[in-house]
Design a protein around this motif. Structure first.
Motif, short mmCIF file in Angstrom:
data_model
loop_
_atom_site.label_atom_id
_atom_site.label_comp_id
_atom_site.label_asym_id
_atom_site.label_seq_id
_atom_site.Cartn_x
_atom_site.Cartn_y
_atom_site.Cartn_z
N VAL A 93 0.85 -1.19 0.00
CA VAL A 93 0.00 0.00 0.00
C VAL A 93 0.89 1.24 0.00
O VAL A 93 1.94 1.28 0.62
CB VAL A 93 -0.98 0.03 1.20
CG1 VAL A 93 -1.98 -1.11 1.11
CG2 VAL A 93 -0.25 0.00 2.53
N GLY A 94 0.45 2.25 -0.74
CA GLY A 94 1.16 3.52 -0.74
C GLY A 94 2.45 3.54 -1.51
O GLY A 94 3.31 4.39 -1.25
N HIS A 95 2.62 2.62 -2.46
CA HIS A 95 3.84 2.68 -3.28
C HIS A 95 3.93 4.05 -3.93
O HIS A 95 2.91 4.67 -4.26
CB HIS A 95 3.81 1.57 -4.34
CG HIS A 95 5.13 1.39 -5.03
ND1 HIS A 95 5.55 2.23 -6.05
CD2 HIS A 95 6.12 0.49 -4.84
CE1 HIS A 95 6.74 1.83 -6.46
NE2 HIS A 95 7.11 0.78 -5.74
N ARG A 99 1.05 6.76 -5.24
CA ARG A 99 0.93 8.13 -4.71
C ARG A 99 1.04 9.15 -5.84
O ARG A 99 0.28 10.12 -5.89
CB ARG A 99 2.00 8.38 -3.66
CG ARG A 99 1.84 7.57 -2.37
CD ARG A 99 2.99 7.85 -1.42
NE ARG A 99 2.99 7.03 -0.23
CZ ARG A 99 2.46 7.35 0.95
NH1 ARG A 99 1.83 8.51 1.08
NH2 ARG A 99 2.53 6.55 1.99
N GLU A 100 2.00 8.94 -6.75
CA GLU A 100 2.24 9.91 -7.80
C GLU A 100 1.20 9.85 -8.90
O GLU A 100 0.64 10.87 -9.31
CB GLU A 100 3.63 9.70 -8.40
CG GLU A 100 3.97 10.68 -9.53
CD GLU A 100 5.35 10.49 -10.11
OE1 GLU A 100 5.69 11.23 -11.06
OE2 GLU A 100 6.10 9.60 -9.65
N TYR A 101 0.93 8.64 -9.43
CA TYR A 101 0.08 8.52 -10.60
C TYR A 101 -1.41 8.48 -10.27
O TYR A 101 -2.25 8.75 -11.13
CB TYR A 101 0.44 7.27 -11.40
CG TYR A 101 1.89 7.20 -11.82
CD1 TYR A 101 2.59 8.34 -12.19
CD2 TYR A 101 2.55 5.98 -11.83
CE1 TYR A 101 3.92 8.26 -12.57
CE2 TYR A 101 3.89 5.89 -12.21
CZ TYR A 101 4.56 7.04 -12.58
OH TYR A 101 5.89 6.96 -12.95
N HIS A 102 -1.75 8.10 -9.04
CA HIS A 102 -3.16 7.96 -8.67
C HIS A 102 -3.56 8.91 -7.53
O HIS A 102 -4.68 8.80 -7.02
CB HIS A 102 -3.46 6.52 -8.29
CG HIS A 102 -3.21 5.56 -9.41
ND1 HIS A 102 -4.17 5.25 -10.37
CD2 HIS A 102 -2.11 4.85 -9.77
CE1 HIS A 102 -3.67 4.40 -11.24
NE2 HIS A 102 -2.42 4.15 -10.90
N GLY A 103 -2.65 9.78 -7.14
CA GLY A 103 -2.98 10.81 -6.17
C GLY A 103 -3.31 10.29 -4.78
O GLY A 103 -4.06 10.93 -4.04
#
Length: 246
Positions: A93-95, A99-103
């Motif tokens: 979780v939280g890769h 975080r970057e591509y899916h906000g």
């Protein structure tokens, strides 16, 4: 006492179910367990059934993401219950890519971790800084703040993966001392949060890990394994990392 070593092999968006089966069969043919070292394959959801049927005994597997919701009208999402039913024991979780591509925010990551734990899955919670933060010397404070938000109301049955974003898939690798600096800070934060229950939590390093550097990284006092990307795709590299940790 230092927790056992975990090699979490993150395939990312690679390998069809047919390719996953072939990979697992090759590993089963050649794998010799190393004492104190656990392998776990983090694969696309469609590959999990093939892994369940073909991985060697003692090698775990899990998902690369999980929904923050238990079930319902969330088209395209994968629930913790679905992962659990395949035999999965972990989920990332939280890769940084999520975080970057899916906000995904820290609050979303924490919700996913809580959902995973509700179904008996161990979440591998990812944290880490980008290059700009690193160059400003703010990497420790940034990562610990991210950790705090990502563990809100999350129990101690977790794995933490420190992944400096600037070292993922770039060929650049944080030095073993860089990894230890953050792993030690994360360890202190976990102890403050969970008390003695933090003793068994494994802190992994992720970012351009390969057979040539894994022993040095995992030799540090607070580094308990690795979240491995590109080097997880070839069985020969996985075996090389496993052998390097004997």
């Amino acid at each position: 006492m230092k927790p056992g070593t975990l090699l979490a092999l993150n395939w990312k968006m690679n390998k069809t179910p047919t390719e996953a089966r072939a990979w697992a069969e090759e590993l089963k043919e050649k794998y010799a367990p190393a004492e104190g070292v656990e392998l776990a394959v983090m694969a696309p959801a469609l590959d999990l059934s093939a892994l369940a049927a073909n991985l060697p005994a003692g090698v775990a597997f899990g998902g690369q993401d999980v929904s923050a919701h238990e079930s319902g009208a969330y088209t395209g999402e994968i629930s913790a219950g679905m992962l659990k039913d395949t035999g999965a024991t972990y989920v990332v979780v939280g890769h940084s890519e999520r975080r970057e591509y899916h906000g995904e925010t820290d609050a979303v990551v924490a919700a996913k971790a809580r959902q995973a734990q509700a179904y008996g899955l161990t979440p591998i919670v990812c944290v880490g800084e980008g290059l700009e933060v690193r160059e400003k010397g703010e990497h420790v404070a940034y990562t610990l703040k991210q950790l705090e938000g990502s563990l809100e109301n999350v129990g101690p049955d977790v794995v933490i993966a420190y992944e400096p974003v600037w070292a993922i898939g770039t060929g650049k690798t944080a030095t073993a001392d860089d990894a230890e600096e953050l792993a030690a800070a994360i360890r202190d934060a976990l102890t403050e949060r969970y008390g003695h229950n933090a003793d068994g939590i494994r802190v992994l390093y992720g970012g351009s890990v390969k057979p040539e550097n894994i022993a040095q990284l995992c030799g540090k006092a607070n580094v308990n394994g690795a979240l491995v990307g590109g080097a997880s795709l070839k069985v020969t590299d996985v075996l090389g990392m496993n052998e390097a940790l004997r």
